[in-house]
Design a protein around this motif. Structure first.
Motif, PDB file in Angstrom:
ATOM      1  N   LEU A 155       0.867  -1.113   0.024  1.00 38.18           N
ATOM      2  CA  LEU A 155       0.173  -0.001  -0.010  1.00 38.18           C
ATOM      3  C   LEU A 155       0.754   1.344   0.100  1.00 38.18           C
ATOM      4  N   GLN A 156       2.400   1.292   0.538  1.00 33.17           N
ATOM      5  CA  GLN A 156       2.791   2.935   0.918  1.00 33.17           C
ATOM      6  C   GLN A 156       3.304   2.458  -0.284  1.00 33.17           C
ATOM      7  N   GLN A 157       3.769   1.540  -1.570  1.00 33.06           N
ATOM      8  CA  GLN A 157       4.716   1.949  -2.539  1.00 33.06           C
ATOM      9  C   GLN A 157       3.605   2.569  -3.393  1.00 33.06           C
ATOM     10  N   SER A 158       2.210   1.933  -3.728  1.00 34.36           N
ATOM     11  CA  SER A 158       1.388   3.172  -4.700  1.00 34.36           C
ATOM     12  C   SER A 158       1.810   4.185  -4.538  1.00 34.36           C
ATOM     13  N   VAL A 159       1.804   4.450  -3.611  1.00 31.01           N
ATOM     14  CA  VAL A 159       1.964   5.821  -2.764  1.00 31.01           C
ATOM     15  C   VAL A 159       2.851   6.234  -3.760  1.00 31.01           C
ATOM     16  N   ALA A 160       4.147   6.029  -2.861  1.00 29.84           N
ATOM     17  CA  ALA A 160       5.315   6.207  -3.504  1.00 29.84           C
ATOM     18  C   ALA A 160       6.197   6.267  -4.711  1.00 29.84           C
ATOM     19  N   LEU A 161       4.936   5.674  -4.855  1.00 31.47           N
ATOM     20  CA  LEU A 161       4.786   5.372  -7.218  1.00 31.47           C
ATOM     21  C   LEU A 161       4.553   6.939  -7.242  1.00 31.47           C
ATOM     22  N   ILE A 162       3.542   7.148  -6.748  1.00 32.21           N
ATOM     23  CA  ILE A 162       2.933   7.955  -7.095  1.00 32.21           C
ATOM     24  C   ILE A 162       4.230   9.254  -7.114  1.00 32.21           C
ATOM     25  N   HIS A 163       4.226   9.457  -5.683  1.00 30.99           N
ATOM     26  CA  HIS A 163       5.610  10.525  -5.241  1.00 30.99           C
ATOM     27  C   HIS A 163       6.552  10.491  -6.189  1.00 30.99           C
ATOM     28  N   TYR A 164       7.354   9.209  -6.153  1.00 33.03           N
ATOM     29  CA  TYR A 164       8.268   9.614  -7.443  1.00 33.03           C
ATOM     30  C   TYR A 164       8.653   9.827  -9.082  1.00 33.03           C
ATOM     31  N   VAL A 165       7.124   9.598  -9.514  1.00 31.36           N
ATOM     32  CA  VAL A 165       6.677  10.120 -10.442  1.00 31.36           C
ATOM     33  C   VAL A 165       6.683  11.930 -11.006  1.00 31.36           C
ATOM     34  N   ARG A 166       6.719  12.615 -10.145  1.00 26.24           N
ATOM     35  CA  ARG A 166       5.702  12.991  -9.344  1.00 26.24           C
ATOM     36  C   ARG A 166       7.109  14.333  -9.329  1.00 26.24           C
ATOM     37  N   LEU A 167       8.431  13.718  -8.648  1.00 26.83           N
ATOM     38  CA  LEU A 167       9.487  13.631  -8.520  1.00 26.83           C
ATOM     39  C   LEU A 167      10.243  14.224  -9.697  1.00 26.83           C
ATOM     40  N   VAL A 168       9.914  13.070 -10.667  1.00 25.48           N
ATOM     41  CA  VAL A 168      10.533  13.809 -11.769  1.00 25.48           C
ATOM     42  C   VAL A 168      10.516  14.768 -13.039  1.00 25.48           C
ATOM     43  N   PHE A 169       9.222  15.359 -12.979  1.00 16.94           N
ATOM     44  CA  PHE A 169       8.468  16.369 -13.188  1.00 16.94           C
ATOM     45  C   PHE A 169       8.999  17.600 -12.745  1.00 16.94           C
ATOM     46  N   TRP A 170       9.215  17.170 -11.138  1.00 23.20           N
ATOM     47  CA  TRP A 170       8.790  18.034 -10.104  1.00 23.20           C
ATOM     48  C   TRP A 170       9.602  18.295  -8.975  1.00 23.20           C
ATOM     49  N   PRO A 171      10.581  18.166  -9.203  1.00 19.24           N
ATOM     50  CA  PRO A 171      12.156  17.275  -8.273  1.00 19.24           C
ATOM     51  C   PRO A 171      11.743  18.556  -7.066  1.00 19.24           C
ATOM     52  N   GLU A 172      10.660  18.488  -5.895  1.00 21.24           N
ATOM     53  CA  GLU A 172      10.865  19.414  -5.216  1.00 21.24           C
ATOM     54  C   GLU A 172       9.278  18.838  -4.318  1.00 21.24           C
ATOM     55  N   PRO A 173       9.674  18.591  -3.210  1.00 19.46           N
ATOM     56  CA  PRO A 173      11.014  18.778  -1.745  1.00 19.46           C
ATOM     57  C   PRO A 173      12.248  17.385  -2.343  1.00 19.46           C
ATOM     58  N   LEU A 174      13.450  17.126  -2.248  1.00 18.36           N
ATOM     59  CA  LEU A 174      13.407  16.147  -2.437  1.00 18.36           C
ATOM     60  C   LEU A 174      14.036  15.803  -0.550  1.00 18.36           C
ATOM     61  N   VAL A 175      14.398  14.693  -0.217  1.00 17.29           N
ATOM     62  CA  VAL A 175      14.156  14.405   1.033  1.00 17.29           C
ATOM     63  C   VAL A 175      15.538  13.101   0.965  1.00 17.29           C
TER      64      VAL A 175
END
Length: 672
Positions: A268-288
């Motif tokens: 379940l957490q990875q489904s959220v993570a995958l969406i977050h990763y893709v967003r960071l590709v096009f808008w890399p902020e915030p990087l943690v």
């Protein structure tokens, strides 16, 4: 046509493309070479004895908590750096950047070769060259890659990606060039190198087969029919992988279905993570830097992400059948993330940006294909502008890595619910002497997670050193309850109990520490001091002697033994230990002072003057050394010098009773 011919002259020339990538790498990462070792760098590099020689590096640590454990090729790469620069960070960062640059060059070659293989006109070949350089350039300077490039120990990710790209590139050449055997052998060797670097390389044979089916054979069946021996050889790398995984016990039980974390919560957490990763590709902020271990236990909370990821997977399967090249990119993206971001729990880190290192390249390729299709040769201006923006963001991100305090402050600001980040901020603040701020960070960490053994132990020690033994004892007891096998926490609990005159409790705690960790020299020494305090001198001597045997170059432990011997009247033995300690560390103020005290007590006043003077030279504000040197001068009849050092002691500590009384008496005597 003029602009298009310019593209031809520059981007179609592989040497020009190579030069551009080299310059871009230096421009984006030029400020990364002085970033210190941080977090997992310490156990894998600075505290890793196996990298001290290339011979021992092939047998990496077996401690599952170390990134280099079970990864011999990664460990050897650290050994090469150690041979070149020791603990100096510049060579580690330089090699990380070389690996990243090498991976970008492999990506450029692979994309260009693959796209040109179906090009029918010079315009299509120009487009292939443009997409290849655009994808390699944007991936090279994207700030998301800093997690695997600037963070030294995550070379594991970038080096594994390098071997995966090398395998694919060698395969692509093996089916297109006459000397196929050489390239096939290189593909197999690269595949094995990958699994010796990091476990994510397990997907390499699947990537090759997918590439073969899409761009060469046309179907999986035909790929297997034509190259069955190759695939048997590639899959054989899994045997090596299994053997390496066995050496760490699934990384100490922190990875796999046997962890305490339910696999469906992790998924379940990875489904959220995958969406977050893709967003960071096009808008890399915030990087943690460290997300900690966030987890979702509710399907309802993850439902939007599950729907999006599920739809993407269905679309990928459909594309594989109807539009194989688009489906290839989507399938590769999911395959690359499958080992760490699907159903197999990684309990120590449920989200991490370094996992997107190579999957990022896949998304960038898709983006560049789309831009080139829409903008034609004008895409070069879009790629150039984006590269400058992304390169500037990467430079800015690298600045965060220039010190551990700044990095952890940035992390807690962006992930305030991460208890581990607050704990690590407390640790680095304490190391820099900012005790008050460190204590605040530790309390915040414990507010988020009250049962962290390390945070409880570290905060307890800080409070003990700050003069709060009662509060420290409570926290240290909680640390031993949270992790009863932590010898360091038991030793710290013993220190707290001893400071509160609870001698029996202190002895029990020290005994637990040495039982749990028989090679824990500090605990043996503390046990010896406590036994001496209770009058059990024979057992005390045995423990103090054991501590020195375990850590012969630790001057503090040797001083403890020497002080014990001096108190028992065994002056010659004590003197020999002080002398040995000074050989190990001639700059030890502690040893000079203790040795001087022994010499003063035994009447060797000239020797005492020498040792106390050395202690004062090293530590000018050492009040006791000034007092003892004054007493030594007094014994030698050098009254003026004695008065001078008593006066210095009083200036340093106006309320010091010994210096005050001795100075009064000496002045009266001197006046008479």
């Amino acid at each position: 046509m003029c602009a298009f011919s310019s593209v031809n002259r520059w981007f179609a020339d592989r040497r020009g493309a190579t030069l551009l990538l080299v310059l871009a790498a230096l421009a984006a990462y030029g400020n990364s070479f002085h970033g210190p070792f941080i977090f997992d760098d310490v156990p894998s590099i600075t505290d890793n004895p196996t990298i001290r020689s290339l011979g021992s590096a092939w047998q990496p640590p077996t401690d599952a908590g170390i990134t280099a454990a079970g990864r011999p090729l990664l460990n050897v790469s650290f050994a090469l750096n150690y041979a070149l620069s020791g603990d100096a960070v510049w060579s580690y960062h330089a090699l990380n950047l070389l690996i990243h640059l090498g991976a970008a060059l492999l990506l450029y070659g692979l994309v260009r070769r693959t796209a040109e293989s179906t090009a029918r006109t010079s315009a299509e070949r120009n487009a292939a060259a443009l997409v290849a350089i655009g994808a390699a350039l944007l991936w090279l300077v994207h700030p998301l890659t800093t997690a695997a490039v600037t963070y030294v120990v995550q070379r594991a990710e970038s080096l594994a990606a390098f071997w995966m790209l090398a395998t694919l590139s060698a395969f692509a050449r093996s089916v297109a060039e006459p000397n196929a055997r050489r390239w096939t052998a290189l593909a197999i060797a690269s595949c094995f190198a990958g699994v010796a670097t990091k476990e994510i390389s397990a997907v390499t044979p699947l990537l090759v087969m997918l590439y073969d089916r899409t761009f060469v054979a046309g179907s999986f069946a035909e790929a297997l029919r034509q190259r069955a021996r190759l695939y048997v050889a590639l899959v054989a790398s899994w045997l090596l992988l299994a053997a390496l995984i066995a050496t760490t016990g699934a990384r100490g039980g922190s990875i796999g279905f046997a962890t305490a974390m339910p696999w469906w919560h992790y998924t379940l957490q990875q489904s959220v993570a995958l969406i977050h990763y893709v967003r960071l590709v096009f808008w890399p902020e915030p990087l943690v830097f460290d997300y900690g271990t966030p987890i979702l236990a509710s399907v309802r909370a993850a439902l939007p992400s599950l729907v999006l990821v599920g739809a993407a997977l269905v679309a990928t399967v459909f594309a594989l059948a109807r539009a194989p090249r688009i489906g290839f990119l989507a399938a590769v993206f999911f395959l690359l993330l499958a080992p760490s971001s699907s159903v197999v729990p990684v309990a120590t880190q449920t989200m991490a940006e370094h996992r997107l290192y190579l999957p990022l390249a896949v998304l960038v390729i898709g983006f560049c294909l789309g831009v080139q299709r829409l903008a034609g040769y004008r895409a070069i201006w879009i790629f150039s502008g984006l590269a400058m923006v992304l390169g500037a963001l990467t430079w800015q991100r690298n600045e965060i890595y220039q010190g551990p305090v700044g990095l952890w402050r940035d992390t807690v600001a962006k992930a305030p619910a991460n208890a581990r980040a607050h704990q690590n901020l407390g640790f680095v603040l304490a190391a820099q002497g900012d005790t008050a701020a460190a204590i605040i960070s530790y309390w915040r960490s414990l507010d988020l997670d009250p049962n962290q053994p390390d945070a409880l132990n570290n905060l307890g020690n800080l409070l003990l050193d700050s003069g709060h033994p009662t509060e420290a004892r409570v926290l240290l007891h909680r640390a031993t309850v949270a992790n009863p096998t932590n010898a360091e926490a038991w030793n710290s609990l013993g220190n707290a109990a001893l400071s509160l005159n609870a001698l029996d409790d202190a002895l029990d705690a020290y005994q637990r520490a040495v039982t749990l960790a028989p090679s824990y020299a500090v605990a043996h020494s503390n046990l010896g001091l406590a036994l001496a305090q209770r009058g059990e001198h024979d057992d005390a001597f045995a423990s103090l002697q054991t501590a020195v045997e375990l850590a012969p170059h630790d001057v503090v432990l040797r001083n403890n033994l020497a002080n014990f011997l001096a108190a028992r009247g065994r002056s010659a033995e004590a003197a020999s230990h002080y002398q040995r300690a000074l050989i190990d560390d001639p700059q030890s103020t502690l040893t000079h002072f203790n040795f001087g005290s022994l010499l003063l007590h035994t009447g060797n006043f000239d020797g005492a003057v020498r040792e106390f003077s050395a202690a004062i030279t090293l530590t000018p504000h050492h009040v006791e050394a000034h007092v003892n040197l004054a007493a030594t001068f007094q014994q030698l009849g050098r009254i003026a010098e004695a008065i001078a050092h008593y006066e210095t002691a009083r200036q340093l500590r106006p309320a010091d009773p010994l210096a005050t009384e001795n100075l009064r008496r000496l002045r009266e005597s001197f006046n008479r």
